[in-house]
Design an enzyme around this catalytic site. Structure first.
Site, PDB file in Angstrom:
ATOM      1  N   HIS A 179       0.822  -1.216   0.000  1.00  0.00           N
ATOM      2  CA  HIS A 179       0.000   0.000   0.000  1.00  0.00           C
ATOM      3  C   HIS A 179       0.855   1.265   0.000  1.00  0.00           C
ATOM      4  O   HIS A 179       0.387   2.339  -0.378  1.00  0.00           O
ATOM      5  CB  HIS A 179      -0.988  -0.011   1.180  1.00  0.00           C
ATOM      6  CG  HIS A 179      -0.389   0.266   2.526  1.00  0.00           C
ATOM      7  ND1 HIS A 179      -0.165  -0.714   3.466  1.00  0.00           N
ATOM      8  CD2 HIS A 179       0.011   1.427   3.110  1.00  0.00           C
ATOM      9  CE1 HIS A 179       0.333  -0.173   4.561  1.00  0.00           C
ATOM     10  NE2 HIS A 179       0.455   1.125   4.374  1.00  0.00           N
TER      11      HIS A 179
ATOM     12  N   ASP B 188      -0.042  -7.745   1.411  1.00  0.00           N
ATOM     13  CA  ASP B 188       0.466  -6.378   1.528  1.00  0.00           C
ATOM     14  C   ASP B 188       1.985  -6.349   1.687  1.00  0.00           C
ATOM     15  O   ASP B 188       2.527  -5.548   2.445  1.00  0.00           O
ATOM     16  CB  ASP B 188      -0.214  -5.649   2.692  1.00  0.00           C
ATOM     17  CG  ASP B 188      -0.124  -4.134   2.556  1.00  0.00           C
ATOM     18  OD1 ASP B 188       0.297  -3.652   1.477  1.00  0.00           O
ATOM     19  OD2 ASP B 188      -0.454  -3.428   3.527  1.00  0.00           O
TER      20      ASP B 188
ATOM     21  N   SER C 175       4.907   2.152   7.881  1.00  0.00           N
ATOM     22  CA  SER C 175       4.523   1.015   7.046  1.00  0.00           C
ATOM     23  C   SER C 175       5.712   0.513   6.239  1.00  0.00           C
ATOM     24  O   SER C 175       6.345   1.274   5.510  1.00  0.00           O
ATOM     25  CB  SER C 175       3.402   1.417   6.097  1.00  0.00           C
ATOM     26  OG  SER C 175       2.228   1.714   6.792  1.00  0.00           O
TER      27      SER C 175
END
Length: 413
Positions: free
Chosen positions: A68, A97, A167
């Protein structure tokens, strides 16, 4: 009487010490690992910045980040301090992901992997990443849960602090071995932070190649049909709804992820239980407003209607929210005409539902007599049984205005 046992005890002590290396102190652990965690910056076709994240070096010239982070990017770089390298995508696994990227002439050292299945609740862990652009940030915590099912830990839950920009960073054990890739945090949900298990990385190339091979063998037009079916497929543990939240006053865009951690009967649990829905999309409970007003102002059951609706239908809502300040909302809903919207390249038929009314602030045991105006517009997809776009304007006292949107960009599987 213990004299004869002294040599044996000493030898055993030596063997014990040799078999269990001492845990690293936090400063030594950071010094060992910080050169292996890099920042990621992504850009659109006009070289405008899109997102910031983190990446961990797992092999010579190879790093892993969250997919993402790279979404919608035309190009991206990895950087640390004043050093920047161009990077390219090598193996995408959007279902988990996890995306592997490669960098030419890159000499940063790879990290060591923790043994498969070594994660245990209660152990000390450390997150290294770039929260909110603050490069090489170390946070400490505990591994507070192993989430998933069917004997497979799909998510590592930790109290080690992460934030937007973390992230793709690393979650390490006290020996400096990679346990997971930090992926998301439950906003306003306390120390609810999550990472994808590092053992998934060994399967990443094979999974990515299998997906690419399957797509290459499809007849012309099949990819579009497949994506459309995938959007409407029932959600499973490990799937995620990826939205983008936009502050329409400043233009700031923030990814919002609702990741499925459990499906039990006709209930779907997102983000460690902070949001629970029925299989038809009706909201059962909501404790963490990660989606801004979409969550914090949500009616009981959510913004989508419980029954089939037709253009021109109207109804009235009067409710107190379950999160934040628990404000009273009094709204009138109107269903507009059908139109089309595109989600991840798939065209969907949606209904426009408008909500207009007032929000009343708490005042003692009742509510304030004077409300503040509140307007909401949602695009609801009957095929997905889900809101694909949410727009809200709340004009509060002293000319303070909130104007934001939340839009579904894809469903990660």
């Amino acid at each position: 009487m213990w004299t004869n046992y002294a040599p044996w005890l000493c030898a055993a002590g030596v063997l014990l010490a040799a078999g269990h290396a001492a845990a690293l102190e936090p400063d030594a652990l950071f010094a060992k690992l910080s050169g292996s965690v890099w920042a990621v910056r992504t850009f659109d076709a006009q070289e405008r910045p899109l997102r910031a994240g983190s990446a961990v070096v797992i092999a010579p010239g190879r790093l892993v980040t969250n997919c993402h982070v790279l979404a919608k990017a035309s190009n991206f770089v990895v950087k640390r301090d004043n050093v920047t390298y161009g990077a390219t995508l090598e193996y995408p696994d959007p279902g988990r992901d996890l995306c592997q990227i490669k960098v030419a002439n890159f000499t940063a050292p790879p990290v060591a992997m923790a043994p498969t299945g070594s994660a245990r609740v209660g152990q000390r862990v450390y997150a290294i990443g770039n929260p909110r652009g603050l490069e090489n940030t170390l946070s400490e915590g505990l591994l507070s849960g192993l989430r998933g099912g069917d004997g497979e830990a799909r998510l590592l839950q930790t109290t080690a602090a992460i934030a937007p920009g973390s992230s793709g960073g690393g979650l390490f054990d006290s020996d400096g071995r990679l346990l997971g890739i930090t992926t998301f945090a439950a906003r306003d949900g306390g120390n609810l932070n999550f990472a994808m298990p590092a053992e998934f990385l060994a399967e990443l190339p094979a999974r990515a190649q299998a997906q690419l091979a399957a797509r290459a063998s499809e007849p012309e037009g099949a990819a579009r049909r497949r994506v459309g079916v995938a959007l409407a497929d029932p959600l499973r543990a490990g799937d995620a709804l990826e939205y983008v939240r936009t502050d329409r006053l400043t233009g700031n865009r923030t990814p919002v992820i609702y990741r499925v951690d459990r499906v039990s009967g006709d209930e779907v649990s997102f983000n460690a239980g902070s949001r629970i829905e029925k299989a038809d999309g009706q909201v059962v409970s909501l404790t963490s407003p990660v989606g801004g007003l979409f969550d914090s102002a949500s009616p009981p059951g959510g913004w989508m209607p419980k029954d089939d609706v037709q253009p021109g239908m109207r109804w009235h809502l009067d409710y107190v929210t379950t999160t934040g300040d628990r404000l009273r909302h009094e709204l009138n809903a109107t269903v507009g005409a059908e139109h089309t919207a595109t989600v991840d390249g798939v065209e969907l038929t949606v209904m426009r539902i408008s909500y207009e009314g007032w929000i009343y602030a708490s005042a003692g045991t009742g509510a304030a007599l004077t409300g503040t105006p509140f307007k909401v517009g949602v695009s609801y997809s009957p095929a997905l049984r889900r809101i694909v776009k949410f727009e809200a304007t709340h004009r509060r006292a002293y000319a303070s205005v909130t104007n934001e949107s939340l839009e579904l960009v894809r469903i990660q599987r």
